[in-house]
Motif scaffolding. Structure first.
Motif, short mmCIF file in Angstrom:
data_model
loop_
_atom_site.label_atom_id
_atom_site.label_comp_id
_atom_site.label_asym_id
_atom_site.label_seq_id
_atom_site.Cartn_x
_atom_site.Cartn_y
_atom_site.Cartn_z
N PRO A 81 0.48 -12.49 -14.81
CA PRO A 81 1.88 -12.48 -14.33
C PRO A 81 2.11 -11.70 -13.04
CG PRO A 81 1.73 -11.87 -16.67
CD PRO A 81 0.34 -11.85 -16.12
N HIS A 82 1.11 -10.95 -12.58
CA HIS A 82 1.34 -10.07 -11.43
C HIS A 82 0.63 -10.54 -10.16
CE1 HIS A 82 3.13 -7.49 -14.41
NE2 HIS A 82 2.00 -7.44 -15.07
N SER A 83 -0.15 -11.61 -10.25
CA SER A 83 -0.76 -12.21 -9.07
C SER A 83 0.16 -13.31 -8.56
CB SER A 83 -2.14 -12.79 -9.40
OG SER A 83 -3.05 -11.77 -9.75
N SER A 84 0.37 -13.34 -7.25
CA SER A 84 1.29 -14.35 -6.71
C SER A 84 1.11 -14.49 -5.21
CB SER A 84 2.76 -13.97 -7.01
OG SER A 84 3.09 -12.75 -6.37
N TYR A 85 1.66 -15.58 -4.69
CA TYR A 85 1.71 -15.79 -3.25
C TYR A 85 3.06 -15.31 -2.72
CZ TYR A 85 2.41 -18.22 1.19
OH TYR A 85 2.69 -18.51 2.49
N MET A 86 3.03 -14.66 -1.57
CA MET A 86 4.27 -14.21 -0.93
C MET A 86 4.44 -14.94 0.39
SD MET A 86 4.40 -10.10 -1.63
CE MET A 86 2.69 -9.80 -1.27
N SER A 87 5.55 -15.63 0.54
CA SER A 87 5.87 -16.26 1.82
C SER A 87 6.05 -15.17 2.87
CB SER A 87 7.16 -17.08 1.69
OG SER A 87 8.26 -16.20 1.46
N PRO A 88 6.04 -15.53 4.15
CA PRO A 88 6.24 -14.50 5.19
C PRO A 88 7.49 -13.64 4.94
CG PRO A 88 5.51 -16.51 6.21
CD PRO A 88 5.73 -16.83 4.75
N LYS A 89 8.60 -14.27 4.53
CA LYS A 89 9.83 -13.51 4.26
C LYS A 89 9.66 -12.58 3.06
CE LYS A 89 14.77 -13.87 3.38
NZ LYS A 89 14.68 -12.82 2.36
N SER A 90 9.06 -13.09 1.98
CA SER A 90 8.84 -12.26 0.79
C SER A 90 7.92 -11.08 1.13
CB SER A 90 8.22 -13.09 -0.32
OG SER A 90 9.09 -14.13 -0.72
N PHE A 91 6.94 -11.34 1.97
CA PHE A 91 6.02 -10.29 2.38
C PHE A 91 6.75 -9.21 3.16
CE2 PHE A 91 2.19 -9.15 5.22
CZ PHE A 91 1.82 -8.11 4.38
N ARG A 92 7.64 -9.64 4.07
CA ARG A 92 8.43 -8.66 4.84
C ARG A 92 9.33 -7.84 3.92
NH1 ARG A 92 8.97 -13.09 8.38
NH2 ARG A 92 11.07 -13.51 7.61
N GLY A 339 2.09 -15.10 5.47
CA GLY A 339 2.50 -14.25 4.36
C GLY A 339 1.34 -13.44 3.81
N ALA A 340 1.22 -13.39 2.49
CA ALA A 340 0.18 -12.56 1.85
C ALA A 340 0.01 -13.01 0.42
CB ALA A 340 0.58 -11.09 1.90
N ILE A 341 -1.08 -12.57 -0.20
CA ILE A 341 -1.23 -12.78 -1.63
C ILE A 341 -1.29 -11.42 -2.32
CG2 ILE A 341 -2.34 -15.02 -1.44
CD1 ILE A 341 -5.00 -13.69 -2.09
N ARG A 342 -0.70 -11.38 -3.48
CA ARG A 342 -0.76 -10.20 -4.35
C ARG A 342 -1.76 -10.55 -5.45
NH1 ARG A 342 3.70 -6.72 -5.82
NH2 ARG A 342 5.04 -8.24 -4.79
N LEU A 343 -2.91 -9.87 -5.46
CA LEU A 343 -4.00 -10.24 -6.36
C LEU A 343 -4.39 -9.06 -7.24
CD1 LEU A 343 -5.93 -12.65 -6.96
CD2 LEU A 343 -7.56 -11.56 -5.40
#
Length: 446
Positions: A81-92, A339-343
């Protein structure tokens, strides 16, 4: 909890090196590895086939970028549940949250009847100095109607570059005509630490672990020690209830503030050589004063690191209800302009070598709140173990479905856990778990 990582440059360098190496050195691939690679490419071809079929045959023309983003997010969220993709806006937005400061006005807001309502102006901020008051309703931002915007969209418009202006149109109770207030944006710091005197006890509340947290804690310890006086001070209450966590380095620094020595936490990834241990440095900023930590079902991740470290070292007594049980570490991996990934990259372990994943921190003293009638049966969290697809506990002993109370009364006078902690520190009530007994060394492995 989040471990920050700047891996993009390293990834580019390693990729370039690998290409150079491959172009010079023949590589032998085993039959098993070759078959596995072939199977992976077949699956990627399947993805390409499905993607093209959706693009060509879906009833409406789809957005290619959104399709790919959803596919990436689906891949990551299937892990846990804690790994996800972040769009550029979500990352900011995530960077703003963890940095704890941004260009803005300095008001806490909510939505009411389609308008932005001011919950409170933050002390010594542009909005506070301009005369914005709690209860004000913001109807327009630079002449644009707020009605129809989401809260996030309205907040985004109020944030902006430092030294830029914005005009708020405000409806205020008791004032007949709408008011127009021009405000110049400034750097706003999110106060993750709030503190106050409870007569002879210092109360410190940490709401999240961002880049400002340790500095806020240090300021709180120094200020309260001076105001109360060392001769009068009975101890500190560290309130971590409903704190969802945050940055790993800040959890370590907060724990270190109360410890002179010993391990604070260790993290272990898939490979043995990825294990990292974090130890306390000499110097207890609380001068050895008694400490009680308040936790509940909403205390997660970085909060659990602090509670677990001080509990294992017998430095503090943990009071309340079992914590959430999020014992994993997420690394933020930037993807340039994408963006980024939360892994999830590791589990963390308390000083005694315990993983609290899907189990939580069990308080030394359990204390339940008195619930209002309308919240009975609704103020509990099932914790990490109740999340679908969660990372499993290593020993299989999980606390799924047993529930843990996560209610904190809005009025401190009704706060049973806080009252209990104050009574223990003042000696009005006694409990065998306070003060914590036993040699600190005995709690942790050599």
């Amino acid at each position: 909890m989040i471990r920050k990582a700047t891996l993009l440059l390293a990834g580019i360098v390693m990729g370039a090196t690998a290409v150079t190496t491959l172009s010079q050195v023949p590589v032998r691939v085993s039959g098993v590895a070759n078959a596995a690679a072939s199977d992976t490419y077949r699956q990627l071809n399947l993805f390409g086939d499905v993607f093209e079929r959706v693009r060509s045959d879906y009833v409406e023309t789809p957005d290619d970028a959104k399709l790919i983003e959803s596919a990436i997010n689906g891949m990551l969220s299937s892990l846990d549940p804690h790994s996800s993709y972040m769009s550029p806006k979500s990352f900011r937005d995530m960077q703003v949250q963890t940095r704890g400061e941004f260009g803005g006005l300095g008001i806490e807001v909510t939505m009411e009847d389609g308008l932005v309502k001011v919950v409170t102006p933050i002390d010594d901020t542009p909005a506070f100095r301009a005369g914005v008051r709690a209860g004000d309703l913001i109807t327009h931002l630079d002449g644009e109607q707020v009605q129809g915007l989401t809260l996030n969209e309205a907040v985004e418009k109020m944030r902006g570059a430092v030294n830029t202006d914005i005009e708020l149109t405000i409806r205020r109770e008791g004032v007949a005509e709408p008011m127009k207030i021009s405000i110049t944006r400034d750097v706003i710091r999110i106060k993750s630490v709030r503190y106050r005197e409870e007569d002879d006890v210092g109360y410190i509340r940490i709401t999240q672990f961002n880049e400002q947290t340790f500095d806020g804690l240090k300021d709180g310890l120094e200020t309260l020690s001076k105001k109360i006086g060392k001769d009068k001070l009975k101890g500190f209450i560290l309130d971590l209830r409903n704190n969802p966590g945050g940055l790993l380095d800040q959890a370590i620094a907060v724990s270190d503030a109360f410890l002179d020595r010993g391990e604070i936490v260790s993290t272990r990834g898939r490979n043995a050589d990825e294990t990292q241990r974090y130890n306390a440095r000499a110097g207890d900023l609380s001068s050895g004063a008694p400490v009680i930590i308040l936790v509940n079902g909403g205390s997660a991740s970085a909060s659990e690191i602090v509670a677990g470290a001080l509990q294992d070292h017998r430095r503090a007594t943990v009071l309340g209800t079992r914590s959430f049980g999020k014992g994993s570490v997420q690394t933020i991996i930037p993807l340039g302009a994408n963006g980024a990934i939360r892994l999830t990259t590791a589990r963390y372990y308390t000083p005694s070598g315990t993983s609290i994943q899907a189990k939580g921190i069990t308080p030394d003293i359990e204390s339940l709140q008195e619930l209002p009638e309308e919240l009975k049966g609704k103020a509990e969290t099932t914790g990490e173990a109740g999340l679908r697809g969660h990372l499993e506990s290593e020993d299989g002993a999980e606390n799924e479905g047993s529930g843990s109370q996560a209610y904190v009364p809005p009025d401190p006078k009704d706060d049973k856990q806080l009252k209990f902690a104050l009574d223990l520190l003042r000696g009005v009530q006694a409990n065998t778990a306070f003060p914590p007994i036993g040699d600190k060394k005995a709690a942790v492995p050599n």
